[in-house]
Scaffold this motif. Structure first.
Motif, PDB file in Angstrom:
ATOM      1  N   GLU A 180       0.828  -1.207   0.000  1.00 49.45           N
ATOM      2  CA  GLU A 180       0.000   0.000   0.000  1.00 49.45           C
ATOM      3  C   GLU A 180       0.863   1.259   0.000  1.00 49.45           C
ATOM      4  N   GLN A 181       1.935   1.262   0.809  1.00 48.43           N
ATOM      5  CA  GLN A 181       2.812   2.422   0.851  1.00 48.43           C
ATOM      6  C   GLN A 181       3.529   2.613  -0.486  1.00 48.43           C
ATOM      7  N   LEU A 182       3.922   1.522  -1.133  1.00 49.05           N
ATOM      8  CA  LEU A 182       4.617   1.621  -2.408  1.00 49.05           C
ATOM      9  C   LEU A 182       3.727   2.130  -3.529  1.00 49.05           C
ATOM     10  N   SER A 183       2.406   2.021  -3.299  1.00 52.81           N
ATOM     11  CA  SER A 183       1.475   2.519  -4.317  1.00 52.81           C
ATOM     12  C   SER A 183       1.306   4.031  -4.252  1.00 52.81           C
ATOM     13  N   ARG A 184       1.828   4.660  -3.205  1.00 51.56           N
ATOM     14  CA  ARG A 184       1.705   6.102  -3.033  1.00 51.56           C
ATOM     15  C   ARG A 184       2.902   6.824  -3.654  1.00 51.56           C
ATOM     16  N   PRO A 185       2.762   8.129  -3.832  1.00 59.50           N
ATOM     17  CA  PRO A 185       3.933   8.914  -4.259  1.00 59.50           C
ATOM     18  C   PRO A 185       5.059   8.779  -3.233  1.00 59.50           C
ATOM     19  N   VAL A 186       6.284   8.886  -3.696  1.00 55.38           N
ATOM     20  CA  VAL A 186       7.434   8.631  -2.836  1.00 55.38           C
ATOM     21  C   VAL A 186       7.403   9.468  -1.568  1.00 55.38           C
ATOM     22  N   ASP A 187       7.058  10.755  -1.690  1.00 59.94           N
ATOM     23  CA  ASP A 187       7.112  11.631  -0.516  1.00 59.94           C
ATOM     24  C   ASP A 187       5.953  11.412   0.446  1.00 59.94           C
ATOM     25  N   ARG A 188       4.970  10.583   0.072  1.00 56.91           N
ATOM     26  CA  ARG A 188       3.817  10.305   0.953  1.00 56.91           C
ATOM     27  C   ARG A 188       3.894   8.935   1.624  1.00 56.91           C
ATOM     28  N   ARG A 189       4.948   8.203   1.365  1.00 56.61           N
ATOM     29  CA  ARG A 189       5.057   6.862   1.921  1.00 56.61           C
ATOM     30  C   ARG A 189       5.544   6.915   3.376  1.00 56.61           C
ATOM     31  N   CYS A 190       4.940   6.076   4.213  1.00 59.85           N
ATOM     32  CA  CYS A 190       5.408   5.947   5.596  1.00 59.85           C
ATOM     33  C   CYS A 190       6.576   4.959   5.613  1.00 59.85           C
ATOM     34  N   PRO A 191       7.756   5.391   6.043  1.00 61.36           N
ATOM     35  CA  PRO A 191       8.917   4.484   6.088  1.00 61.36           C
ATOM     36  C   PRO A 191       8.783   3.504   7.258  1.00 61.36           C
ATOM     37  N   ILE A 192       8.156   2.375   7.019  1.00 59.69           N
ATOM     38  CA  ILE A 192       7.831   1.423   8.089  1.00 59.69           C
ATOM     39  C   ILE A 192       9.073   0.983   8.863  1.00 59.69           C
ATOM     40  N   ALA A 193      10.130   0.628   8.167  1.00 59.72           N
ATOM     41  CA  ALA A 193      11.335   0.136   8.845  1.00 59.72           C
ATOM     42  C   ALA A 193      11.943   1.212   9.736  1.00 59.72           C
ATOM     43  N   ARG A 194      12.047   2.449   9.223  1.00 56.84           N
ATOM     44  CA  ARG A 194      12.565   3.548  10.047  1.00 56.84           C
ATOM     45  C   ARG A 194      11.672   3.785  11.253  1.00 56.84           C
ATOM     46  N   ALA A 195      10.356   3.708  11.033  1.00 60.24           N
ATOM     47  CA  ALA A 195       9.408   3.910  12.136  1.00 60.24           C
ATOM     48  C   ALA A 195       9.608   2.842  13.212  1.00 60.24           C
ATOM     49  N   SER A 196       9.823   1.601  12.785  1.00 62.87           N
ATOM     50  CA  SER A 196      10.056   0.513  13.741  1.00 62.87           C
ATOM     51  C   SER A 196      11.273   0.809  14.610  1.00 62.87           C
ATOM     52  N   ASN A 197      12.350   1.252  13.984  1.00 62.14           N
ATOM     53  CA  ASN A 197      13.571   1.550  14.741  1.00 62.14           C
ATOM     54  C   ASN A 197      13.386   2.734  15.683  1.00 62.14           C
TER      55      ASN A 197
END
Length: 769
Positions: free
Chosen positions: A428-445
């Motif tokens: 779902e995040q990859l379907s969005r424009p690059v600047d609107r994607r939530c960086p899941i891995a960074r958020a986890s860290n």
């Protein structure tokens, strides 16, 4: 001396006997008041007056002369008739003063030789009684030395390897008591260790067999060369140092764990017994787990910790936290909690290196496969893989640098909770424009960092928490909830790439709210706080918090500074508390409440206690009144071994009854109310060694926390006062450092970026030319 008329030649003897009373005659007066009754081996009781200035050997010698005993006096000893305690020079005066009933018995050398012979012969009529006596007498150093000199250790080990049932239980208890000595059992080999592991693991073993078997393994784990007093011997450049020959400090974690590995399911059995109905069994199992955690070496660290996690030991301890009727376990549970703090910090500080560590590579491969994403290329033609999951770069060593293996474990557990959901979120995040994607891995860290900050995962010498932290033991589940919260806030606020730090601030605020009152808050409320809260409500609350405090403390360099100052503050308070123990203090002798043991009348109203310079014994004296105690240990004849203390329990005893009740020798009342300033020094087998009441809150905190910090494998503090001191010192130190920076108008960055090296390095040497 004459037993007929009680007369005695001047200077002939200072132990006098009064003739025994009969039905027809009264004993004639000697003019001296008898101090103690002494019962002979033949069962005859005589009244004696014992001079307290004599040694025990002199007393026994004069008793033998007066009783016309033909055997050498060295064959005899005195014991307390009621408790079987051996009379030695250190307790003789106390026994005389208390008018204790004594008995003349075989000396430790004779008793030890007879018991060893009975272990060898194993006659059914005397065998069990010999073991029963052995487990009591082996605590006495004189007896233990004689027992060892007659080859008793090998005979006892042989009994343990061949017997079963109650006989085995007595033998194991005797061995455990012998191991309280720091010498004499260094010849126990791996065969013996493995046999104890088998006994512990057997489903047919009685509970009274499993308890001492577990305690023996704990002793062996703690007999680590690194715990040995005195210098160690270097073995080689790579191997760890070893204890000198003959030292009992030759075992440790590796020896025990190797034997547990041989017996399949042994560690699982120990963990499962945390759910036992027997409180003592739970306590022994908890203490063994804590010892293993405290002494695990680098070689077996990954395997042991992974096995504990697989067995859900955290879940078992969380269940114990909710069992409010098991008060004796408080100290051990807090020790476990502190051990998990150290485990968590080690994971956080262990670099993720997939090219070196197969476990890291395997975890990352699992995460990637669950994402169901294909490797691509960016606009510059470079490989696009890990950035598609929300990392900032393809360099995973750098991405996990701040959170280490802990961050990788958290991300893997987050994925494993619901692999399909994880794949759906990524796609779902990859379907969005690059600047609107939530960086899941960074958020986890980032969530890992926030939780580590909240629970003070700064590798202190001990945990500053004085209460249960069940949510901390549920670290991975809390991380998953907080990461879901982060993702939801991102979506509900329509965030873009530049809003990442703003959502991190929201998550920090929510973590603080959701995890407050951790020791009493139910889990479903935590889930509600993370999963059901609205974005606008969280944002409004955060704005109010920002008005009340500066956001400076959230910056990485300041957080790192706070970690360093916290460690320094904790060590400073630890040294201060131990200095209080060196100085010594007076306490009231308390009476254990019915809920914490059998009520008993204290021996003297006051007790002065002082720690020796070797950190090995608490020396004390009981007295009816307080008096000036000289420096050193001359005024303190009694002592308690620190190693024997397994728990410092608080709120366990009440103030003694009034003086009138004491003089009338009335039993203590049943409605005893425990004092909040009381504490007891407990052992796993003997109950309480001391029950004390401090005169004020400050002394109570000094001693309960000082003793906890002193005890081997203990990792927590008891009082809010000590935890408050550490927190206050940290805050003051941090403010001073920040004032130094702000006074110089220094701007504190959110992160540090290393720039290119200077083109000219001549200036480095300008001051030297």
């Amino acid at each position: 001396m004459s037993t007929t008329n009680g007369s005695i030649a001047p200077g002939a003897s200072r132990t006098t006997l009064a003739p025994p009373a009969t039905n027809s005659t009264r004993p004639r007066s000697t003019g001296l008041i008898p101090t103690n009754n002494v019962t002979t081996k033949e069962g005859v009781t005589v009244r004696t007056r014992i001079d307290p200035t004599l040694t025990v050997d002199d007393v026994v010698r004069q008793l033998c002369v007066n009783l016309k005993v033909t055997e050498p006096s060295s064959n005899f000893a005195l014991r307390d008739k009621d408790t079987d305690e051996l009379i030695v020079n250190e307790n003789l005066r106390k026994k005389i003063k208390n008018k204790a009933n004594l008995k003349l018995v075989n000396s430790p050398s004779i008793e030890a030789a007879e018991i060893v012979q009975k272990l060898l012969v194993r006659d059914e009529k005397t065998f069990k009684m010999a073991l029963w006596s052995l487990k009591k007498f082996i605590r006495e150093e004189k007896f233990a030395q004689e027992f060892l000199s007659h080859g008793g250790l090998s005979e006892l080990a042989q009994v343990i390897c061949t017997e079963h049932g109650n006989t085995l239980a007595y033998a194991l208890e005797a061995m455990h008591n012998l191991m309280d000595l720091d010498y004499g059992w260094s010849t126990l080999d791996n065969t013996f260790v493995f046999k104890v592991v088998q006994i512990l693991s057997s489903p047919n073993s009685l509970i009274n067999v499993c308890r001492p078997a577990t305690a023996i393994l704990k002793k062996l784990v703690e007999a680590d060369p690194m715990n040995a007093p005195g210098p160690l011997i270097a073995s080689s450049s790579r191997a760890p140092p070893v204890a000198p020959p003959g030292s009992v400090y030759r075992y440790g974690f590796q020896i025990v764990f190797q034997q547990m590995r041989r017996e399949k399911g042994s560690l699982e059995t120990v963990v499962n017994r945390l759910g036992s109905a027997d409180t003592a069994m739970i306590l022994h199992s908890m203490m063994l787990i804590n010892s293993l955690l405290s002494h695990v070496n680098d070689t077996e660290w990954d395997e042991f910790i992974s096995e504990l996690e697989r067995l859900n030991v955290r879940k078992a301890v969380i269940r114990l936290m909710s069992s409010h009727n098991i008060d004796d376990l408080t100290s051990s549970i807090l020790d476990f909690q502190a051990n998990i703090v150290r485990v968590t910090y080690r994971k956080k500080s262990t670099l993720v290196e997939p090219e070196v560590e197969p476990l890291h590579e395997s975890a990352l491969e699992y995460i990637w496969n669950c994402s169901k994403v294909q490797v691509g290329r960016d606009n510059d033609g470079e490989v696009l893989k890990w950035r598609m999951l929300g990392f900032s770069s393809e360099n995973l060593v750098h991405e996990f640098q701040e959170v280490g293996e802990l961050g990788l474990d958290c991300l893997r557990n987050f994925v494993a909770d619901d692999p399909e959901l994880f794949s759906k979120v990524i796609l779902e995040q990859l379907s969005r424009p690059v600047d609107r994607r939530c960086p899941i891995a960074r958020a986890s860290n980032e969530i890992v960092e926030l939780l580590a900050e909240h629970w003070v995962i700064f590798a202190p010498a001990y945990s500053t928490s004085t209460t249960y932290q069940p949510f901390f033991l549920n670290f991975y589940r809390v991380h998953a909830l907080a990461t879901q919260f982060f993702l939801r806030m991102w979506n509900e606020s329509g965030s873009a790439a530049g809003d990442f730090s703003r959502i991190v601030a929201l998550a920090r605020s929510q973590v603080k709210v959701a995890l407050q009152r951790e020791n009493i808050k139910p889990w479903h409320e935590v889930e509600h706080d993370f999963l059901d809260c609205e974005y606008r409500a969280v944002r409004d609350r955060q704005m109010q918090e920002l008005e009340a405090e500066d956001d400076l403390l959230s910056k990485v360099p300041v957080r790192n500074l706070k970690e360093k100052i916290t460690r320094e503050s904790a060590e400073f308070v630890r040294q201060q508390r131990i200095q209080c123990l060196f100085q010594g203090a007076w306490f009231v002798n308390g009476i254990p409440t019915p809920a914490n043991g059998h009520a008993r009348r204290p021996n003297g109203q006051w007790r002065f206690i002082r720690l020796d310079n070797g950190l090995k014994y608490l020396h004390y004296v009981d007295s009816a009144v307080q008096f000036p105690v000289r420096n050193g240990l001359e005024d303190l004849p009694e002592r308690i071994e620190i190693a024997a203390i397994t728990q410092i329990a608080t709120g366990t005893c009440a103030s003694p009854p009034n003086i009138l009740r004491d003089h009338l020798d009335l039993p203590p009342p049943n409605n005893l109310t425990p004092s909040p300033l009381s504490f007891s020094l407990l052992t796993a087998t003997e109950g309480s060694l001391a029950d004390q009441i401090a005169p004020d809150q400050s002394r109570w905190a000094d001693w309960t926390d000082g003793l906890n910090m002193l005890r081997r494998d203990s990792g927590h503090v008891t009082s809010e006062e000590t935890a408050g001191y550490i927190k206050a010192l940290t805050e003051i130190g941090l403010k001073i450092k920040l004032l130094d920076l702000s006074g110089e108008k220094v701007d504190i960055p959110s992160g540090l970026v290393t720039g290119p090296p200077p083109s000219n390095t001549d200036f480095f040497f300008s001051d030297l030319i």
